[in-house]
Design an enzyme around this catalytic site. Structure first.
Site, PDB file in Angstrom:
ATOM      1  N   ASP A   1      93.458  59.690  99.809  1.00  0.00           N
ATOM      2  CA  ASP A   1      93.639  59.121 102.235  1.00  0.00           C
ATOM      3  C   ASP A   1      94.236  59.534 102.486  1.00  0.00           C
ATOM      4  O   ASP A   1      95.287  61.071 101.920  1.00  0.00           O
ATOM      5  CB  ASP A   1      93.958  58.101 101.980  1.00  0.00           C
ATOM      6  CG  ASP A   1      93.760  57.494 103.278  1.00  0.00           C
ATOM      7  OD1 ASP A   1      92.655  57.877 104.707  1.00  0.00           O
ATOM      8  OD2 ASP A   1      94.803  56.482 104.249  1.00  0.00           O
ATOM      9  N   SER A   2      93.739  59.904 104.148  1.00  0.00           N
ATOM     10  CA  SER A   2      94.695  61.128 104.589  1.00  0.00           C
ATOM     11  C   SER A   2      95.771  60.650 104.617  1.00  0.00           C
ATOM     12  O   SER A   2      96.370  61.495 105.505  1.00  0.00           O
ATOM     13  CB  SER A   2      93.725  60.942 106.485  1.00  0.00           C
ATOM     14  OG  SER A   2      94.683  59.858 106.604  1.00  0.00           O
TER      15      SER A   2
ATOM     16  N   CYS B   1      89.398  57.171 102.180  1.00  0.00           N
ATOM     17  CA  CYS B   1      88.806  57.647 103.312  1.00  0.00           C
ATOM     18  C   CYS B   1      88.134  57.516 104.117  1.00  0.00           C
ATOM     19  O   CYS B   1      87.070  58.293 103.602  1.00  0.00           O
ATOM     20  CB  CYS B   1      89.770  58.626 104.139  1.00  0.00           C
ATOM     21  SG  CYS B   1      89.592  59.532 105.422  1.00  0.00           S
TER      22      CYS B   1
ATOM     23  N   GLU C   1      99.734  50.633 112.620  1.00  0.00           N
ATOM     24  CA  GLU C   1     100.884  51.508 111.133  1.00  0.00           C
ATOM     25  C   GLU C   1     101.981  51.657 112.260  1.00  0.00           C
ATOM     26  O   GLU C   1     103.430  51.844 111.959  1.00  0.00           O
ATOM     27  CB  GLU C   1     100.330  53.216 111.656  1.00  0.00           C
ATOM     28  CG  GLU C   1      99.309  53.377 110.596  1.00  0.00           C
ATOM     29  CD  GLU C   1      99.636  55.413 110.362  1.00  0.00           C
ATOM     30  OE1 GLU C   1     100.467  55.630 109.923  1.00  0.00           O
ATOM     31  OE2 GLU C   1      98.184  55.171 109.679  1.00  0.00           O
TER      32      GLU C   1
ATOM     33  N   CYS D   1      86.845  52.357 109.164  1.00  0.00           N
ATOM     34  CA  CYS D   1      87.802  52.980 108.482  1.00  0.00           C
ATOM     35  C   CYS D   1      89.288  52.151 108.417  1.00  0.00           C
ATOM     36  O   CYS D   1      89.263  50.802 107.626  1.00  0.00           O
ATOM     37  CB  CYS D   1      88.679  53.105 110.141  1.00  0.00           C
ATOM     38  SG  CYS D   1      90.201  53.988 110.194  1.00  0.00           S
TER      39      CYS D   1
ATOM     40  N   HIS E   1      92.308  51.526 108.215  1.00  0.00           N
ATOM     41  CA  HIS E   1      93.155  50.448 108.542  1.00  0.00           C
ATOM     42  C   HIS E   1      93.220  48.796 108.982  1.00  0.00           C
ATOM     43  O   HIS E   1      93.757  48.511 109.298  1.00  0.00           O
ATOM     44  CB  HIS E   1      93.855  51.110 109.689  1.00  0.00           C
ATOM     45  CG  HIS E   1      94.592  52.532 109.451  1.00  0.00           C
ATOM     46  ND1 HIS E   1      94.546  53.179 108.821  1.00  0.00           N
ATOM     47  CD2 HIS E   1      96.058  52.542 109.397  1.00  0.00           C
ATOM     48  CE1 HIS E   1      95.120  54.249 108.547  1.00  0.00           C
ATOM     49  NE2 HIS E   1      96.363  53.550 108.747  1.00  0.00           N
TER      50      HIS E   1
HETATM   51  N1  DGL Z   1      91.877  57.073 106.384  1.00  0.00           N
HETATM   52  C1  DGL Z   1      90.900  57.820 108.174  1.00  0.00           C
HETATM   53  C2  DGL Z   1      89.826  56.829 108.127  1.00  0.00           C
HETATM   54  O1  DGL Z   1      89.618  55.970 107.447  1.00  0.00           O
HETATM   55  C3  DGL Z   1      91.537  56.853 109.099  1.00  0.00           C
HETATM   56  C4  DGL Z   1      92.983  57.563 109.887  1.00  0.00           C
HETATM   57  C5  DGL Z   1      93.215  58.652 109.826  1.00  0.00           C
HETATM   58  O2  DGL Z   1      92.022  59.117 110.594  1.00  0.00           O
HETATM   59  O3  DGL Z   1      93.202  59.769 108.938  1.00  0.00           O
HETATM   60  O4  DGL Z   1      89.041  57.012 108.895  1.00  0.00           O
END
Ligand code: DGL
Length: 275
Positions: free
Chosen positions: A15-16, A78, A157, A189, A191
């Site tokens: 993931d990011s 992600c 976060e 997403c 989060h």
């Molecule tokens: N992990 C990203 C997503 O699920 C959210 C956070 C980001 O923008 O990197 O889209």
């Protein structure tokens, strides 16, 4: 499946940043025998505001890194990377690579009766229209209303899950859904499942909240079963988990320990640009 990949090899999850831990968590809960190597690209987060080219480049580097750990399958945890990079990477490697978008889309299709589905995600995910594309490929008469909710990521976060400011921002983003008759809302997403109870309170019981993280774990399970690649050995009551990041390992660890069912001991920082 590559011939030399072992059943006992780990699953690569990336993931990011920290968000993909909501996907790792579902894999831990539902596939407890599997080992996991998680990579969070904390140096380059957020992906949600980046271009497609960069998201593809980042994803390829991360897949190269995960391959050095001998993974047998990769989950792009992600939503943004799944929406923008999965098509570009999935045929380039000889192990299964799955994203979160298709499982989420299918789960929403399974519950909708009004044939109207809402999607919330990052700017890049919404711009890609990938949820719409996949939903309409499967069922062309289903319509999709999508909305980017960029402030949800920092709210989670920063630990604002229960804060009253979050209620106002939820109202700001989600009020327009009240004029539609969607009966399923995809939390597109990583989060957003962490805001689930507040979103549930806001949208009410008539709208089913779809968490692609859970559906993705179920898909992974099916793929491993079909390919006879489930891990038969487990020491103790769950697999072993290792965590890598591209920056700020301590902050990552703190967040991880607040949402995972097991405490993580160490997080290693690596230079992802080398892959
Ligand atoms: N992990 C990203 C997503 O699920 C959210 C956070 C980001 O923008 O990197 O889209």
């Amino acid at each position: 499946m590559g011939m030399n990949v072992k059943k006992t090899a780990p699953i690569g999850v990336f993931d990011s940043g920290v968000g993909g831990l909501t996907v790792a968590r579902e894999i831990m809960r539902n596939l407890p025998n599997e080992d996991i190597v998680y990579f969070g690209d904390t140096a380059r987060v957020p992906y949600g505001s980046k271009s497609k080219d960069n998201i593809i480049r980042y994803s390829k580097q991360i897949i190269h890194f995960l391959q050095t750990k001998g993974v047998k399958a990769i989950v792009i945890a992600c939503n943004t990377a799944s929406a923008l990079a999965l098509d570009a990477v999935k045929d380039e490697f000889d192990i299964p690579i799955i994203g979160v978008v298709e499982p989420g889309a299918r789960a929403a299709l399974a519950v909708t009766e009004t044939k109207k589905i809402g999607v919330i995600g990052t700017e890049a995910t919404v711009r890609s229209a990938m949820y719409e594309k996949i939903i309409q490929e499967i069922e062309p008469d289903v319509s999709v209303v999508a909305k980017a909710c960029p402030l949800f990521v920092p709210l989670v976060e920063e630990g604002f899950k229960k804060h009253h400011v979050t209620d106002e921002i939820i109202d700001y983003y989600l009020s327009s859904f009240k004029e539609t008759d969607i009966d399923a809302l995809i939390l597109g997403c990583t989060h957003y499942p962490l805001l689930r109870s507040k979103i549930r309170e806001y949208v009410g019981e008539k709208i089913t909240l779809v968490n692609p993280a859970y559906e993705t774990a179920m898909d992974l399970k099916l793929i491993l079963e079909e390919q006879d690649m489930e891990n038969p050995d487990v020491e103790g009551d769950h697999g072993s988990y290792s965590f890598y990041v591209s920056d700020a390992a301590d902050k990552f660890k703190q967040f991880a320990n607040s949402i995972l069912p097991y405490d993580i001991e160490t997080t290693k920082q690596i230079n992802i640009e080398e892959y």
